[in-house]
Every structure is written in C-alpha cells, then in structure tokens.
Design a protein around this motif. Sequence first.
Motif, PDB file in Angstrom:
ATOM      1  N   PRO A  50     -45.156 -21.970 -99.399  1.00  0.00           N
ATOM      2  CA  PRO A  50     -43.855 -22.754 -99.093  1.00  0.00           C
ATOM      3  C   PRO A  50     -42.456 -22.156 -99.411  1.00  0.00           C
ATOM      4  CG  PRO A  50     -45.813 -24.322-100.325  1.00  0.00           C
ATOM      5  CD  PRO A  50     -45.980 -22.493-100.615  1.00  0.00           C
ATOM      6  N   PHE A  51     -41.693 -22.296 -98.739  1.00  0.00           N
ATOM      7  CA  PHE A  51     -40.063 -21.542 -99.070  1.00  0.00           C
ATOM      8  C   PHE A  51     -38.790 -22.693 -98.792  1.00  0.00           C
ATOM      9  CE2 PHE A  51     -35.764 -19.176 -97.423  1.00  0.00           C
ATOM     10  CZ  PHE A  51     -35.320 -18.166 -97.508  1.00  0.00           C
ATOM     11  N   VAL A  52     -38.035 -22.585-100.302  1.00  0.00           N
ATOM     12  CA  VAL A  52     -37.098 -23.838-100.928  1.00  0.00           C
ATOM     13  C   VAL A  52     -35.603 -22.849-100.910  1.00  0.00           C
ATOM     14  CG1 VAL A  52     -36.672 -25.094-102.707  1.00  0.00           C
ATOM     15  CG2 VAL A  52     -38.479 -24.755-101.741  1.00  0.00           C
ATOM     16  N   ALA A  74     -30.751 -22.255 -94.293  1.00  0.00           N
ATOM     17  CA  ALA A  74     -31.237 -23.472 -93.489  1.00  0.00           C
ATOM     18  C   ALA A  74     -32.530 -23.418 -92.718  1.00  0.00           C
ATOM     19  CB  ALA A  74     -29.828 -24.235 -92.341  1.00  0.00           C
ATOM     20  N   LYS A  75     -33.215 -22.121 -93.531  1.00  0.00           N
ATOM     21  CA  LYS A  75     -34.637 -21.883 -93.244  1.00  0.00           C
ATOM     22  C   LYS A  75     -35.525 -22.374 -93.504  1.00  0.00           C
ATOM     23  CE  LYS A  75     -32.974 -18.158 -89.522  1.00  0.00           C
ATOM     24  NZ  LYS A  75     -33.351 -18.753 -88.265  1.00  0.00           N
ATOM     25  N   HIS A  89     -23.309 -30.607 -93.352  1.00  0.00           N
ATOM     26  CA  HIS A  89     -22.260 -29.819 -92.915  1.00  0.00           C
ATOM     27  C   HIS A  89     -23.607 -29.388 -92.408  1.00  0.00           C
ATOM     28  CE1 HIS A  89     -20.302 -25.945 -92.447  1.00  0.00           C
ATOM     29  NE2 HIS A  89     -21.422 -25.555 -92.532  1.00  0.00           N
ATOM     30  N   VAL A  90     -25.032 -28.872 -93.572  1.00  0.00           N
ATOM     31  CA  VAL A  90     -25.978 -28.463 -93.004  1.00  0.00           C
ATOM     32  C   VAL A  90     -26.339 -29.561 -91.869  1.00  0.00           C
ATOM     33  CG1 VAL A  90     -28.447 -27.432 -93.573  1.00  0.00           C
ATOM     34  CG2 VAL A  90     -26.155 -27.429 -95.329  1.00  0.00           C
ATOM     35  N   GLN A 100     -35.151 -32.825 -93.721  1.00  0.00           N
ATOM     36  CA  GLN A 100     -35.831 -31.404 -94.078  1.00  0.00           C
ATOM     37  C   GLN A 100     -34.558 -30.781 -95.200  1.00  0.00           C
ATOM     38  OE1 GLN A 100     -35.699 -30.321 -90.278  1.00  0.00           O
ATOM     39  NE2 GLN A 100     -36.605 -28.710 -90.325  1.00  0.00           N
ATOM     40  N   VAL A 101     -33.188 -31.905 -95.353  1.00  0.00           N
ATOM     41  CA  VAL A 101     -31.722 -31.540 -96.159  1.00  0.00           C
ATOM     42  C   VAL A 101     -31.995 -32.669 -97.552  1.00  0.00           C
ATOM     43  CG1 VAL A 101     -29.910 -30.825 -95.932  1.00  0.00           C
ATOM     44  CG2 VAL A 101     -30.882 -30.691 -94.264  1.00  0.00           C
TER      45      VAL A 101
END
Length: 325
Positions: A50-52, A74-75, A89-90, A100-101
């Motif tokens: 997993p990537f944060v 943002a990935k 904004h994202v 997702q955010v």
Amino acid sequence: PLDSKNPLTVALNVGRIERVAKARGVRLIHARSRAPGWSAMWAARRLNLPFVTTYHGIYNARTPLKRWYNSVMAKGDLVIANSEYTRSHVLREYQLYPWQVVAIPRGVDLDVFDAGTLDLAKRAALRASWGVAPSDSQLALILPARLTRWKGQTVLIEAAARVAARRPGAVKIILAGDPQGRRGYVQELHARINGAQLRDSVAIVGHLGQMALALGACDAAVFPSVEPEAFGRGAIEAQAMGLPVIAANHGGLAETVIDGETGLLVSPGDPNALAGAIERLLDMGAPARAAMGMKGRDRVRQFYTKTALQSATLQVYDRLLGAKT
C-alpha cells in the motif's frame, strides 16, 4: 538522501527503498514530498505494498510538466490532505473520489506550546528587547512567518500606520521570521516602516529559535496572508499558547480560527479591515482577549494536537492494511 529532483537519483532510490523494505518487513510506504514520492510510489508498486501520500501544500502548477510532477502526491491508495481546503483542492485538481482523500490537520506539540511552562523572566526580557512598553500598556502583536510577500507583512505595516494615526503608541508589532535570502524585500519592509514613521511601532526581529516563548511574550498573533495557506500551523501554535488570532479569511486559516470566538477573520489583503480588527482587540480589553485566547487553546486541544494527528494517520494505515489483508 531521497529528497532529490535528479531523475537518476530518483531511479536509484527505488532500489534503495526496496532493499530497506524487504530487510525490515515494511508493510506500507508513506511519502510526504514529491521527489521522493516518485521513488516511493514505484517501489511500493513493485513490492505490491500500500502507498500513502500526504498532500501538504497547494503546489505551483503553471505548466503541464509541473502539474505532472506534482501529481505523484495524488497517486496514493489513500491521500492525506492537511486541511479541508487542501482536500477540496486535491479532489478538484485530480478528479479523485471523495473516499480517496482524507483530511488530517497538522498537530501541535502541547508539551512545547504550553503557556503554563513559560519562564516569566525570559518573557519580560524578550518583550524589553523588542521595545514593548514594560507597563503592558501596549498590545504586543506578532506575525511569525518567513519574510516573503505573500505572508502579508506589507499589509500589516499599512494597517499599523492606520492604527498609529488614530491610537499612537497603542500597538507594538513584531515581524518575526527568516528572510531566507530576500534582502530586497527586507529593505522594502524597512523603507515602508520608516516612510510611515513606525520605527517605534514595528520591529523586524528576524528568526526566533524559541517560538513558544516568542508567542508567549505577545498578547495576540496575526496571519494576514494574501494567498491562501494550505493549513497555517502558526495559527494553531499561537492559539495553543492562549493568544487570540487575527487571520485572513481564506484557505486553512478559515478552518482553524473561529471568527468572534477564538479570533477575528478579515478580508485578505485589506489593510483597513486588518486595522479595524486590531482596534477591536484593543477595545476588548485584556480580560476579554484572554477569554478569547482560552477558547482558542481549548479548541486546539480538542482538534489540533500531535497525538490526534498520529492517531488519525495510524487509522489510515489500518484501513489500507486491512484492505490489503
């Protein structure tokens, strides 16, 4: 070592991250800035981890190449934004799904920013070094920020001139921050101060190593940023110290300062509005200012602590690791 914009270094860092991750049994990778973010993302994908990411600024994106460079933040499988303003904004910039955010605000270390631990002798000495009237007859107002135009120092000087014309000697303004090589801007600030005959009312004191002491030596803090702050940690540090805060009504500052309760919000870039807010603090008197500051302190302790930040971040990790399992 990972914070490099050199493409070759970024590529080499992928292998370095992979080796460390395998050796230490890493189960998740978290990136907090863009250049290492690319290395971290590629390593996470190769390792199926997993990537944060933490998106902590409204990055400049004037060209397609810069927008692509920024896009790594943002990935993440989940993206942490440092405020609701940044989250919006994202979502708008990258067209992500709301789930997702996650907005997790920055936190204050309450062991450091605690007015109860102030050395009163050092506080008095610092006020004296700034030329604040020893009788506490002046309102000491601090703007703690690096000396750059968008932080609003020139707006505050214009506001100070308006206040000084109506209430001579009532306010002492402290501009505290590192110029980071901006000598021309510092010279401009001195010229504006001298031109408005504010040498006794405004002091440029440079970088301060003990910010808690500096805040504790003042009666209020001001954050007149002319561009929106992604979050604005200085405002919650000041409130943690029990100071009422005047802030520009945009960006993250509009979330952390409650107008009329923990501070005053003013139109960005408007010296008249800022001068009016300063005079409102003067008219309140010390007891009402202290009560406003205590409301801010209590709100920081409820929403903006370091432990709250850590707990919310660990919940993001648990959510991703649970999904991975």
